[in-house]
Motif scaffolding. Structure first.
Motif, PDB file in Angstrom:
ATOM      1  N   GLY A  48       0.806  -1.209   0.000  1.00  0.00           N
ATOM      2  CA  GLY A  48       0.000   0.000   0.000  1.00  0.00           C
ATOM      3  C   GLY A  48       0.838   1.257   0.000  1.00  0.00           C
ATOM      4  O   GLY A  48       0.578   2.195  -0.739  1.00  0.00           O
ATOM      5  N   VAL A  49       1.885   1.275   0.854  1.00  0.00           N
ATOM      6  CA  VAL A  49       2.654   2.506   1.034  1.00  0.00           C
ATOM      7  C   VAL A  49       3.900   2.512   0.154  1.00  0.00           C
ATOM      8  O   VAL A  49       4.079   3.398  -0.685  1.00  0.00           O
ATOM      9  CB  VAL A  49       3.055   2.690   2.514  1.00  0.00           C
ATOM     10  N   ALA A  50       4.748   1.489   0.305  1.00  0.00           N
ATOM     11  CA  ALA A  50       6.033   1.508  -0.393  1.00  0.00           C
ATOM     12  C   ALA A  50       5.846   1.361  -1.899  1.00  0.00           C
ATOM     13  O   ALA A  50       6.385   2.125  -2.682  1.00  0.00           O
ATOM     14  CB  ALA A  50       6.943   0.414   0.160  1.00  0.00           C
ATOM     15  N   LEU A  51       5.080   0.354  -2.322  1.00  0.00           N
ATOM     16  CA  LEU A  51       4.915   0.115  -3.757  1.00  0.00           C
ATOM     17  C   LEU A  51       3.699   0.845  -4.333  1.00  0.00           C
ATOM     18  O   LEU A  51       3.584   0.998  -5.535  1.00  0.00           O
ATOM     19  CB  LEU A  51       4.788  -1.384  -4.030  1.00  0.00           C
ATOM     20  N   ASN A  52       2.795   1.239  -3.429  1.00  0.00           N
ATOM     21  CA  ASN A  52       1.615   1.991  -3.850  1.00  0.00           C
ATOM     22  C   ASN A  52       0.788   1.258  -4.920  1.00  0.00           C
ATOM     23  O   ASN A  52       0.345   1.849  -5.892  1.00  0.00           O
ATOM     24  CB  ASN A  52       2.038   3.362  -4.349  1.00  0.00           C
ATOM     25  N   LEU A  53       0.652  -0.056  -4.755  1.00  0.00           N
ATOM     26  CA  LEU A  53      -0.088  -0.843  -5.738  1.00  0.00           C
ATOM     27  C   LEU A  53      -1.562  -0.980  -5.357  1.00  0.00           C
ATOM     28  O   LEU A  53      -2.435  -1.008  -6.218  1.00  0.00           O
ATOM     29  CB  LEU A  53       0.517  -2.252  -5.841  1.00  0.00           C
ATOM     30  N   LEU A  54      -1.818  -1.113  -4.059  1.00  0.00           N
ATOM     31  CA  LEU A  54      -3.175  -1.427  -3.597  1.00  0.00           C
ATOM     32  C   LEU A  54      -3.600  -0.405  -2.549  1.00  0.00           C
ATOM     33  O   LEU A  54      -2.760   0.169  -1.864  1.00  0.00           O
ATOM     34  CB  LEU A  54      -3.198  -2.827  -2.973  1.00  0.00           C
ATOM     35  N   PRO A  55      -4.908  -0.197  -2.414  1.00  0.00           N
ATOM     36  CA  PRO A  55      -5.366   0.705  -1.346  1.00  0.00           C
ATOM     37  C   PRO A  55      -5.052   0.110   0.023  1.00  0.00           C
ATOM     38  O   PRO A  55      -5.173  -1.105   0.219  1.00  0.00           O
ATOM     39  CB  PRO A  55      -6.873   0.807  -1.590  1.00  0.00           C
ATOM     40  N   THR A  56      -4.635   0.965   0.989  1.00  0.00           N
ATOM     41  CA  THR A  56      -4.239   0.441   2.290  1.00  0.00           C
ATOM     42  C   THR A  56      -5.432   0.074   3.155  1.00  0.00           C
ATOM     43  O   THR A  56      -5.268  -0.512   4.205  1.00  0.00           O
ATOM     44  CB  THR A  56      -3.398   1.465   3.074  1.00  0.00           C
ATOM     45  N   GLY A  57      -6.615   0.444   2.749  1.00  0.00           N
ATOM     46  CA  GLY A  57      -7.759   0.085   3.575  1.00  0.00           C
ATOM     47  C   GLY A  57      -9.043   0.539   2.926  1.00  0.00           C
ATOM     48  O   GLY A  57      -9.042   1.095   1.836  1.00  0.00           O
ATOM     49  N   GLY A  58     -10.138   0.248   3.622  1.00  0.00           N
ATOM     50  CA  GLY A  58     -11.442   0.650   3.113  1.00  0.00           C
ATOM     51  C   GLY A  58     -12.085  -0.453   2.303  1.00  0.00           C
ATOM     52  O   GLY A  58     -11.426  -1.382   1.835  1.00  0.00           O
ATOM     53  N   TRP A  59     -13.378  -0.371   2.172  1.00  0.00           N
ATOM     54  CA  TRP A  59     -14.139  -1.422   1.516  1.00  0.00           C
ATOM     55  C   TRP A  59     -14.291  -1.107   0.031  1.00  0.00           C
ATOM     56  O   TRP A  59     -14.187  -1.992  -0.818  1.00  0.00           O
ATOM     57  CB  TRP A  59     -15.494  -1.554   2.201  1.00  0.00           C
ATOM     58  N   GLY A  60     -14.530   0.167  -0.298  1.00  0.00           N
ATOM     59  CA  GLY A  60     -14.657   0.571  -1.681  1.00  0.00           C
ATOM     60  C   GLY A  60     -15.741  -0.167  -2.425  1.00  0.00           C
ATOM     61  O   GLY A  60     -15.588  -0.477  -3.602  1.00  0.00           O
ATOM     62  N   GLY A  61     -16.828  -0.492  -1.720  1.00  0.00           N
ATOM     63  CA  GLY A  61     -17.939  -1.190  -2.359  1.00  0.00           C
ATOM     64  C   GLY A  61     -17.582  -2.594  -2.805  1.00  0.00           C
ATOM     65  O   GLY A  61     -18.198  -3.144  -3.699  1.00  0.00           O
ATOM     66  N   GLY A  62     -16.554  -3.187  -2.167  1.00  0.00           N
ATOM     67  CA  GLY A  62     -16.196  -4.554  -2.518  1.00  0.00           C
ATOM     68  C   GLY A  62     -15.358  -4.635  -3.781  1.00  0.00           C
ATOM     69  O   GLY A  62     -15.283  -5.675  -4.422  1.00  0.00           O
ATOM     70  N   HIS A  63     -14.672  -3.558  -4.121  1.00  0.00           N
ATOM     71  CA  HIS A  63     -13.801  -3.560  -5.291  1.00  0.00           C
ATOM     72  C   HIS A  63     -12.687  -4.602  -5.099  1.00  0.00           C
ATOM     73  O   HIS A  63     -12.122  -4.688  -4.013  1.00  0.00           O
ATOM     74  CB  HIS A  63     -13.195  -2.166  -5.461  1.00  0.00           C
TER      75      HIS A  63
END
Lengths: 378, 307
Positions: free
Chosen positions: B155-170
């Motif tokens: 989430g932070v170093a590579l910035n590939l994925l969101p670090t949290g949250g549901w995002g409507g099940g994305h």
């Protein structure tokens, strides 16, 4: 590790003398490199937990308000270039106008003026900062409007950094290791006591009592137990004593089953029949003959239970249900660290490493002990 | 078989009853109440609230009233989030937790058995040692360490994925929670399958199959795997419980609106009905899983017969 080789070496070590179960187990354990390394690591952890808090240069609950969220480094705080600006800030806060601020080694000399009369107690403003101590007035002008003060500059190292309250992370990890080990040991003791007694009684009496007692264990197994522990801890306050009981109460089930199984087989052995024939009371038989003979597997499962207990405690603490501020445990530190992984990743990494290494050591030692005490179980 | 399932379902009723009873009284003997958290209420308001929720009645009467409502499928209103019924809150949270849990379980079964099989077939090779290392890591490192570290790396170093949250099940929001939740289970299943597989490959019937010259794939898939997955199957019951408890942490770390987070918040705010609702749902899950595991066991092992 091959068995034949080990046995040959053992025989060479002490020919002629008989070896007890424990001596054999110890010889086997010594051959297991992973287990011995784990034992060494564990001893280091215990030493850290016992003496570490006395050796750390900072108190685990002392907040340095000037040094919050400092990253982990070997650097001295405050950095030299920050001392003079900080000193000026402090002087301004004391409602003085700084005239000259000089740094000579670790001694800071300040000359300041004010439009009002300066009281000698102004030194307290300096001492209140984490940076300066032992401030003394060198010279004060006759009209009391100009003062020259000298302070010792306090410099600290925060090898593992500081948290958002400015507490030294190293000191907190050391105290957390102590707490986690304590809870691990105490809760395991609770589980051990309940489990061994329960299992030994059920197995020894047998019959209806046994089925009822084991049925109770089965039902407890099928309950979502962790949820009850969470409820218990949430509702009856966050007290460490309760944590022991709660964690111990959840972990005794396995132990009860193991001890009961052992007892059932011991029950039919000749020495128990002999004791019964001699009229030894059941309580004494359980105490003298049953429990000592179940010790091998019990020790193995105890070593494997300690990491489980530490894990459970960390889990509860992680959820904010365990150990409370200012005291801390590894679970609390990891939980705090995971709150701002972007800004302060070192707050997450060091306690995570400390917990992981501890758990690895305990697990490897448990596996090693199992191999050593119960070689046919492999 | 159907008779066995029916009997097990009947047998689950007393356990469930026990869960409801213990949870009910455990909550009630605890100090504090659902209306404490807010600013001290006017005594008359408090009395009215208590009367409205029947909290002024004797405990046993409340208990029987709750049981009666429960039997009619009514779990009551939430005490803390007063605009919602427990049903609505569970209906919101349950799909999130179930999606997470079933994906993690799928991951555990698929990767666990593949890794375990490969390790067993190449015993004492570097593949085997890698699998053992992964398994030891997965078992030892708790998921509340794995989850934030994953978030830190991806989430932070590579910035590939969101670090949290549901995002409507994305799907992107699901990747890290599922990995963190499934990893310990992958580890356990791989270890169990590896051990059982090594034993199965040495067994007489496999040796016979080899002697007849059956292709290796057939020996592995038909003759060994079936026996080798028994211990893993019996582990799946506790694994389900593990996934549920694990998801408490995972939901907390990644800020997902699941039932585990709901449970902890409800317990903290003394939301009696919501706590009861979550405990019941979770207990039902554990019981159903244990039943499914026993049925699977009978299907896989012809020696096991349920009368």
């Amino acid at each position: 590790m091959s068995d034949t080789q080990t046995d040959i070496q053992i025989d060479e070590l002490d020919l002629g003398t008989s070896r007890s179960l424990w001596a054999t187990a110890w010889l086997r354990l010594r051959k297991n490199k992973a287990a011995m390394a784990s034992l060494a690591i564990l001893i280091i952890y215990i030493l850290i937990g016992t003496f570490g808090p006395m050796l750390t240069t900072h108190d685990y609950d002392n907040s340095y308000r000037d040094f919050t969220r400092e990253p982990a480094s070997l650097q001295l705080y405050p950095p030299t270039e920050d001392i003079l600006p900080s000193a000026e800030r402090v002087i301004t806060r004391a409602r003085l106008q700084p005239q000259s601020v000089e740094l000579d080694g670790d001694i800071l000399t300040v000359t300041a003026t004010s439009s009002r009369e300066i009281d000698e107690r102004v030194t307290r403003y300096m001492d209140r900062s984490d940076l300066f101590a032992n401030t003394r007035v060198i010279e004060i002008s006759p009209d009391n409007l100009t003062v020259t003060m000298q302070s010792d500059v306090q410099r600290y190292r925060f090898i593992f950094g500081t948290d958002s309250n400015g507490r030294d992370q190293l000191a907190r990890i050391v105290i957390a290791i102590r707490i986690s080990l304590l809870i691990g040991a105490a809760a395991t003791a609770v589980a051990l006591l309940i489990g061994v007694l329960y299992g030994a009684i059920a197995g020894f009496i047998g019959g209806m009592v046994d089925s009822v007692m084991m049925r109770v264990v089965d039902i407890l197994y099928s309950l979502p137990f962790i949820f009850f522990v969470i409820l218990l801890v949430v509702f009856f306050g966050n007290n460490i004593f309760l944590m022991f009981i709660a964690v111990g109460a959840i972990e005794w089930l396995d132990m009860a089953r193991i001890v009961r199984g052992q007892t059932l087989s011991l029950r039919r052995r000749e020495f128990v029949s002999a004791a019964e024939a001699l009229g030894v009371k059941p309580v004494s038989i359980v105490k003298r003959h049953i429990i000592p003979n179940t010790l091998g597997p019990v020790i193995v499962y105890t070593t494997l239970m300690v990491p489980k207990v530490i894990l459970l405690e960390s889990f509860l603490s992680f959820l904010g249900l365990g150990v409370q501020n200012p005291l801390t445990s590894l679970g609390v530190l990891i939980s705090n660290g995971s709150r701002d992984i972007q800004g302060t990743p070192y707050l997450l990494i060091y306690p995570s490493l400390a917990l992981t290494i501890l758990l690895f050591a305990l697990n490897f030692l448990g596996d090693g002990l199992r191999d050593a005490l119960d070689p046919k179980d492999r | 078989m159907i008779r066995y399932i029916l009997r097990r379902l009947l047998g689950a009723i007393p356990t469930l009853f026990l869960v409801v009873t213990v949870a009910f009284f455990l909550i009630r003997i605890a100090p504090g109440g659902p209306f404490d958290a807010e600013r001290a209420l006017e005594p008359t308001v408090l009395a009215n609230l208590n009367a409205y929720f029947h909290l002024d009645k004797p405990l046993y009467e409340q208990y029987f009233r709750y049981l009666g409502n429960l039997l009619q499928g009514d779990m009551g209103p939430s005490f803390f989030r007063r605009d919602f019924s427990v049903h609505e809150l569970l209906a919101d949270g349950l799909p999130v937790s179930m999606l997470l849990g079933s994906l993690a379980l799928l991951m555990a079964v698929v990767f666990g058995s593949i890794l375990g099989c490969i390790a067993a077939l190449r015993q004492n090779s570097w593949i085997d040692y890698t699998v053992i290392a992964i398994a030891t890591f997965g078992i030892t490192v708790p998921n509340f360490v794995v989850a934030p570290i994953l978030a830190l790396i991806f989430g932070v170093a590579l910035n590939l994925l969101p670090t949290g949250g549901w995002g409507g099940g994305h799907p992107a929001n699901l990747v890290m929670p599922v990995i963190a939740l499934g990893l310990p289970q992958v580890a356990v299943i791989a270890r169990l399958i590896r051990g059982a597989m090594i034993e199965a490959l040495r067994s007489d019937h496999v040796r016979t199959a080899r002697a007849y010259g059956l292709p290796t794939r057939m020996i592995v898939v038909t003759h060994s795997l079936r026996a080798a997955c028994l211990p893993a199957v019996s582990y799946l019951g506790p694994a389900a419980a593990g996934l549920l408890t694990g998801s408490i942490v995972i939901e907390q770390v990644f800020g997902l609106p699941g039932i585990g987070r709901e449970f902890v918040n409800a317990a903290l705010s003394r939301d009696y009905t919501l706590v009861m609702g979550t405990v019941i749902v979770i207990a039902v899950f554990v019981l159903i899983f244990n039943l499914i595991v026993d049925i699977l066991y009978a299907a896989l092992d012809p020696r096991v017969r349920y009368e």
